[in-house]
Design an enzyme around this catalytic site. Structure first.
Site, PDB file in Angstrom:
ATOM      1  N   GLU A  43      14.336 -32.393  -3.003  1.00  0.00           N
ATOM      2  CA  GLU A  43      15.186 -31.572  -2.135  1.00  0.00           C
ATOM      3  C   GLU A  43      14.894 -30.080  -2.268  1.00  0.00           C
ATOM      4  O   GLU A  43      15.744 -29.303  -2.730  1.00  0.00           O
ATOM      5  CB  GLU A  43      16.660 -31.862  -2.421  1.00  0.00           C
ATOM      6  N   GLU A  88      17.356 -41.328  -2.155  1.00  0.00           N
ATOM      7  CA  GLU A  88      18.742 -41.153  -2.612  1.00  0.00           C
ATOM      8  C   GLU A  88      19.683 -41.486  -1.464  1.00  0.00           C
ATOM      9  O   GLU A  88      19.415 -41.131  -0.309  1.00  0.00           O
ATOM     10  CB  GLU A  88      19.049 -39.712  -3.046  1.00  0.00           C
TER      11      GLU A  88
END
Ligand code: BGC
Length: 476
Positions: free
Chosen positions: A178, A374
């Protein structure tokens, strides 16, 4: 991850099945689970520094012990095996394996990950290794961190060190987790480490992360066997607006550029979006992008990691500034929370948006193989008098998102696996220990682990390679 065969399930009679060879996993990150912050030569990370500042983390929580995974990893792998996971996504702590941020590896630090990998393989669990989940050595932050272009070379060197030691046993490598969080939460809103709030720096950092990823891919390819696969985990999100006006559509376009295309375009097209550069021209001329950088950033990956939690809602201002999302270069954007529906610390729960997101990536960027790296939800889980952790809300969340994922696969999206966040309750960044995301509950006083109902339900998913009915089985 090898391409699973695309078998069309008969949904009239059987629960929706996933393609053969589908990877089922759960994820953690080093700083969130390991503890042992000064063991075996580890130096402080930028998150050690950040969490020491009063007021940064709820309740003043610190990650000194976290969930003690550094010492309890064998027990934790045994629990993974009990859940039937065939993949475990973990991250390597940079200051553990390269305490000075440059130069030789700390052998004791690498030894820990080597033991972890061996333990996983002995239990039939494939390691999925993330090199950078936000915790770079503080010593590199002292030299400017990601705002300093040199950091991209430091990252490539670090990648090479880890690959040299673990490359023979780890089949799937993730460069960055991320990068949006590092760039925007770390340098725009400043609510994550290193706590900077500066728009021009944010865009510089975003570019350096894109470049570091590309250099990391090249370093990994040079060190890894040809069979190893290389990835990155982005957190793209569908962007929505409550009322479909022209101004709001422009707000959507701007937010989409800042959240999604600023990473997806360099990665998969080798360019920055022209509208992003125009929207931010009053902040920077993007002179930090040098010749050859974008060719590096688009170095081929094998699979794209997609972390998905919630869609984004924006509108054209005026309205309250969003403390979480600072819209660099687009001050007129406001965050509009939908009035109803379940929501979490990440925002609204919207499983259908996962299907939409995956189809959008395929439509805009071509048939890139994807792994969900995720997806998950926090809930206030407790161990009941019967020893069970009843987290029916998480089971419902997983059920809905797996159904949406299955729909996306049926639509033709090439999804190779699903990795749930998280394996175990852990240190949830600025929320400290107040948020529990795990399939496994951790008692904060005793560190005792208890598999939640969602963990038992997920075990059924994995065993069947299909979505079972919602009722969780009794623990056992
Ligand atoms: C991060 C995790 C975090 C999770 C839940 C993701 O953005 O990669 O580290 O714990 O969200 O908030």
């Amino acid at each position: 991850m090898t391409a699973p065969s695309q078998t069309a399930p008969d949904r009239r009679h059987a629960p929706p099945e996933f393609p053969a060879g589908f990877r089922w996993g759960a994820a953690t990150a080093a700083f969130q689970v390991e503890g042992a912050l000064d063991a075996d030569g580890r130096t402080p990370s930028v998150w050690d520094t950040f969490t020491a500042v009063p007021g940064r983390v709820d309740n003043g929580d610190r990650a000194d012990l976290a969930v003690d995974h550094y010492r309890r990893y064998r027990d934790d792998v045994a629990l993974m095996a009990q859940l039937g996971l065939n993949t475990y996504r973990f991250s390597v702590s940079w200051p553990r394996v390269q305490p000075d941020g440059r130069g030789a590896a700390n052998v004791k630090g690498l030894d820990f990950y080597s033991r972890l990998v061996d333990e996983l393989l002995a239990n039939g669990i494939e390691p999925m290794l993330t090199l950078y989940h936000w915790d770079h050595p503080q010593v590199l932050q002292d030299a400017g961190g990601w705002a300093n272009r040199d950091m991209t070379e430091r990252f490539a060197d670090y990648a090479a060190l880890v690959a040299a030691r673990l490359g023979d046993r780890v089949p799937l490598w993730v460069t960055l987790n991320e990068p949006w969080c590092t760039a925007f939460l770390g340098h725009a809103s400043g609510i994550h480490a290193p706590g900077v709030a500066d728009d021009a720096t944010t865009l510089t950092v975003a570019h350096h992360l894109n470049l570091a990823h590309g250099l990391g891919v090249q370093a990994l390819r040079a060190a890894l066997p040809g069979t190893a696969q290389v990835s990155i985990a982005l957190n793209p999100a569908p962007v929505r607006t409550p009322v479909d006006t022209q101004e709001n559509q422009d707000a959507v376009r701007r937010a989409d550029a800042l959240r999604n295309r600023i990473f997806l375009d360099p990665l998969l097209r080798g360019q920055y979006p022209a509208d992003l550069i125009a929207d931010t021209a009053h902040i920077t001329d993007w002179g930090f992008v040098r010749d050859g950088d974008l060719a590096t950033a688009t170095s081929p990956i094998d699979v794209l990691g997609v972390n998905y939690y919630t869609p984004l809602y924006v509108a054209a201002g005026p309205g309250p500034a969003d403390p979480y999302n600072r819209w660099v270069g687009s001050d007129g954007l406001v965050h509009i929370a939908p009035a109803d529906g379940p929501s979490t610390i990440h925002g609204v729960v919207d499983a259908a948006a996962l299907r939409e997101l995956l189809n959008r990536i395929r439509h805009d960027y071509g048939p890139v193989p994807i792994v969900i790296a995720e997806n998950g939800v926090a809930s206030p889980d407790t161990v009941g008098p019967d020893g069970r952790v009843d987290d029916a809300g998480r089971v419902a969340y997983l059920h809905a998102h797996l159904a949406a994922l299955h729909d996306a696969i049926t639509d033709g999206v090439d999804v190779r696996g699903y990795v749930m966040w998280s394996l175990i309750d852990n240190f949830e960044w600025v929320y400290g220990y107040s948020q529990r995301f795990g399939l496994i509950h951790v008692d904060r006083d005793t560190q005792r682990r208890t598999v939640k109902d969602s963990g038992h339900w997920f075990r059924q998913v994995i065993a069947a390679n299909a979505i079972p009915p919602l009722d969780p089985p009794a623990a056992g």
